[in-house]
Design a protein around this motif. Structure first.
Motif, mmCIF file in Angstrom:
data_model
loop_
_atom_site.group_PDB
_atom_site.id
_atom_site.type_symbol
_atom_site.label_atom_id
_atom_site.label_comp_id
_atom_site.label_asym_id
_atom_site.label_seq_id
_atom_site.Cartn_x
_atom_site.Cartn_y
_atom_site.Cartn_z
ATOM 1 N N SER A 91 61.083 -5.142 -63.911
ATOM 2 C CA SER A 91 62.369 -4.461 -64.019
ATOM 3 C C SER A 91 62.504 -3.965 -65.450
ATOM 4 O O SER A 91 62.847 -4.729 -66.356
ATOM 5 N N ILE B 102 59.762 -11.340 -54.692
ATOM 6 C CA ILE B 102 60.618 -10.684 -55.666
ATOM 7 C C ILE B 102 60.397 -9.182 -55.563
ATOM 8 O O ILE B 102 59.275 -8.725 -55.323
ATOM 9 N N CYS C 3 62.127 -5.314 -57.419
ATOM 10 C CA CYS C 3 63.084 -4.751 -58.375
ATOM 11 C C CYS C 3 63.284 -3.256 -58.141
ATOM 12 O O CYS C 3 62.366 -2.543 -57.741
ATOM 13 N N VAL D 33 67.513 -6.863 -59.050
ATOM 14 C CA VAL D 33 66.371 -7.732 -58.782
ATOM 15 C C VAL D 33 66.689 -8.580 -57.558
ATOM 16 O O VAL D 33 67.698 -9.298 -57.534
ATOM 17 N N ASN E 154 69.683 -10.004 -64.808
ATOM 18 C CA ASN E 154 68.456 -10.757 -65.118
ATOM 19 C C ASN E 154 68.539 -12.229 -64.759
ATOM 20 O O ASN E 154 67.946 -13.088 -65.432
#
Length: 339
Positions: free
Chosen positions: A186, A223, A225, A230, A245
């Motif tokens: 990210s 995960i 982004c 995220v 974050n």
């Protein structure tokens, strides 16, 4: 979330896209879609062999789709999945091999195997060992700040500044190195997961845990982004979104009734690969939920439909004709343009 027209067996382990087509792996096959709603098997399945050919990773460049497998090496398609052929090198260096990860970067393809990292500059016709510095099984590659990163099973996180020729282990701040299986970028931030979720803001030099506000023992499995958004998927607790974050996480699992195996953002939609098919939801819908969750006063612009709101662990539901609060939520809602 809406479940797409996709097979409900085999599990969806990964996604990629090329030339207007979306691709996802399931079992020993690859699914293809042009609209993200209807998914069909490639007209020619990846050739089977006496070995297990479970498809575990997909990548694409300007010329091909490439798929790696557990047991049969690597396959490629020049016609967007209509036909497949083996691409294990003229010397068959990857044939019958366990290749957990493939990655396309510029003119090069990378394959992580139990024998090391291999690189190809001719779409898999030839593979050369790029590095045997590290030899655990590699699960994912990403690029951040012109460095190549990889997540390794039982090995941690590694970084290369020379296209995979040399690798340096980057695990400062990670106390107990487990099976790292997911990486995402990210901006200048790098996220990694081994069940727990870590963030590095300095190219892997130092990692900090950012999962303290996720449910206890959620177990991050994937995960993904998009800008500052995220997403973290879990095995048992659904999907979560952060826009700061990892300081705060918002559940965006409404309607998602499955464990999360993989996540992809393709176009304006988020796709979740799960144990029983593919799920889809607009990205903007979830980022709006996160914006509302970060405020003590929520302003909703809607005439119809439903907007889910999560605030400090509580939730509320707004419809055009009513507002329902759950768990004694305490929040001020200013509703405009609603009947």
């Amino acid at each position: 979330w809406v479940r797409t027209d996709s097979p409900d067996s085999g599990g969806i382990r990964c996604f990629t896209s090329r030339e207007g087509f979306l691709f996802a792996s399931t079992g020993c096959s690859v699914l293809r879609s042009t609209d993200g709603f209807v998914w069909t098997l490639s007209s020619a399945l990846i050739p089977q062999s006496p070995h297990d050919a479970l498809v575990v990773s997909l990548a694409a460049n300007d010329s091909i789709i490439i798929a790696s497998t557990f047991g049969s090496g690597v396959f490629r398609s020049y016609d967007n999945g209509t036909s497949w052929e083996q691409a294990n090198g003229e010397d068959h260096v990857l044939e019958h091999g366990v290749v957990p990860a493939v990655f396309a970067w510029g003119k090069n393809l990378f394959a992580g195997s139990v024998s090391g990292v291999f690189r190809s500059s001719d779409n898999g016709t030839n593979w050369k060992i790029a590095s045997s510095d590290v030899r655990p099984a590699f699960y994912q590659f990403v690029v951040a700040d012109d460095n190549l990163f990889m997540a390794a099973q039982w090995g941690g996180i590694f970084r290369s500044a020379d296209s995979g020729a040399h690798w340096t282990q980057m695990d400062s701040g990670i106390d107990d190195i487990q099976q790292f299986h997911s990486l995402a970028v990210s901006g200048s931030n790098l996220f990694a997961s081994d069940g727990r979720l870590y963030l590095s803001t300095n190219s892997g030099e130092l990692w900090i845990a950012v999962d303290s506000n996720l449910p206890s023992k959620a177990g991050v499995t994937a995960i993904c982004c998009s800008g500052t958004s995220v997403f973290a998927g879990t095995g048992w607790s659904g999907l979560y979104l952060t826009t700061d974050n990892g300081s705060n996480w918002t559940s965006v699992s409404d309607g998602l009734m499955d464990s999360v195996w993989s996540i992809a953002i393709l176009g304006e939609d988020v796709f979740v690969g799960a144990a029983h098919g593919i799920w889809r939801r607009p990205l903007a819908e979830m980022t709006k939920i996160a914006e509302i969750a970060s405020d003590t006063q929520a302003v909703l612009f809607a005439d119809t439909g439903t907007v889910n709101v999560a605030l400090a662990g509580d939730s509320a539901q707004y419809r055009a004709d009513r507002i329902d609060f759950v768990n004694n939520s305490s929040v001020t809602l200013v509703v405009r343009n609603a009947t």
